[in-house]
Design an enzyme around this catalytic site. Sequence first.
Site, PDB file in Angstrom:
ATOM      1  N   SER A 107       0.809  -1.259  -0.165  1.00  0.00           N
ATOM      2  CA  SER A 107       0.008   0.031  -0.025  1.00  0.00           C
ATOM      3  C   SER A 107       0.766   1.205   0.111  1.00  0.00           C
ATOM      4  O   SER A 107       1.481   1.442  -0.913  1.00  0.00           O
ATOM      5  CB  SER A 107      -1.081  -0.041   1.043  1.00  0.00           C
ATOM      6  OG  SER A 107      -1.808   0.928   1.044  1.00  0.00           O
ATOM      7  N   ASP A 214     -10.199  -4.803  -4.369  1.00  0.00           N
ATOM      8  CA  ASP A 214      -9.369  -3.553  -3.554  1.00  0.00           C
ATOM      9  C   ASP A 214     -10.256  -2.283  -3.673  1.00  0.00           C
ATOM     10  O   ASP A 214      -9.909  -1.804  -4.778  1.00  0.00           O
ATOM     11  CB  ASP A 214      -7.794  -3.838  -3.965  1.00  0.00           C
ATOM     12  CG  ASP A 214      -7.176  -2.786  -2.904  1.00  0.00           C
ATOM     13  OD1 ASP A 214      -7.683  -1.974  -2.227  1.00  0.00           O
ATOM     14  OD2 ASP A 214      -5.968  -2.821  -2.882  1.00  0.00           O
ATOM     15  N   HIS A 244      -7.962  -5.567   0.195  1.00  0.00           N
ATOM     16  CA  HIS A 244      -6.656  -4.833  -0.111  1.00  0.00           C
ATOM     17  C   HIS A 244      -5.436  -5.464   0.653  1.00  0.00           C
ATOM     18  O   HIS A 244      -4.324  -5.448   0.049  1.00  0.00           O
ATOM     19  CB  HIS A 244      -6.912  -3.398   0.782  1.00  0.00           C
ATOM     20  CG  HIS A 244      -5.679  -2.403   0.827  1.00  0.00           C
ATOM     21  ND1 HIS A 244      -5.186  -2.074  -0.438  1.00  0.00           N
ATOM     22  CD2 HIS A 244      -4.851  -1.699   1.946  1.00  0.00           C
ATOM     23  CE1 HIS A 244      -4.254  -1.147  -0.151  1.00  0.00           C
ATOM     24  NE2 HIS A 244      -3.878  -1.240   1.231  1.00  0.00           N
TER      25      HIS A 244
END
Length: 269
Positions: A107, A214, A244
């Site tokens: 991320s 996601d 995610h």
Amino acid sequence: MPHVREHALDGTRGAVAVHEWPHPAPRFLALLAHGYGEHAGRYEELAAVLTGHGAAVYAPDHMGHGRSAGERVLIEDFEDVVTDLHAAADLARAAHPGLPLVLVGHSMGGLVAARYAQRHGAELSALVLSGPVIGAWELPGRLLALDEIPDTPISPASLSRDPAVGAAYAADPLVWHGPMKRPTVEAFARTLETVDRGGDVGGLPLLWLHGDDDRLVPLSGSRVGVERLGGARAAERIFPGARHEVFNETNRAEVFAELVRFLDTALPR
């Protein structure tokens, strides 16, 4: 789970806490870059997979996150985070000189890892990006257009189909559950542009992992960045239905197996 050691480094903006999952005789080093609002302690299961495959694993809490110093979730310049991550790599290399180094970024940590690879790619043997914030991520622009950033914390259900993951996240006192801060959002926007202009990573082996459900970092936006960073050489694995955090998903055994296969191919024998 493997035993964890903790180190403290002098970072660019204060003390940086570094987690180490040691290995008695490692054949490679793994450096982990965690995501926004969380901390490296959430990566125990990934660390166990990596140590089980022969790695000594190091993972800093980024500035303003976890046990590191700084105002919570305040990052004014991601170049400083890259510099701190490089200091953690130096710590690992000093303990285990000469070993190949793998960088895994999730991320926001994917943005940091991408920039690290642009700055220090010659020091890496492989790069792994999980749900990376690179390419066409629209959230910073939307938030910066507002007079006030809304207090809308990340939904635990957006992380994984495993409800235990969301429950643990929601109860974790080291996770930030408040709003994003404008200087951090501005730094995201600047660094997305920097990585976009920063060139590809040449022949560095790159694996991109992403869930196709996601909603925090949509697949299509990351694809733009991965293609610019790794070109046709990047390997990708998209997991149907995954959200995610693919390393915390219900099919994480499949994700870990994909990671191990990639490392077996990418690392020198």
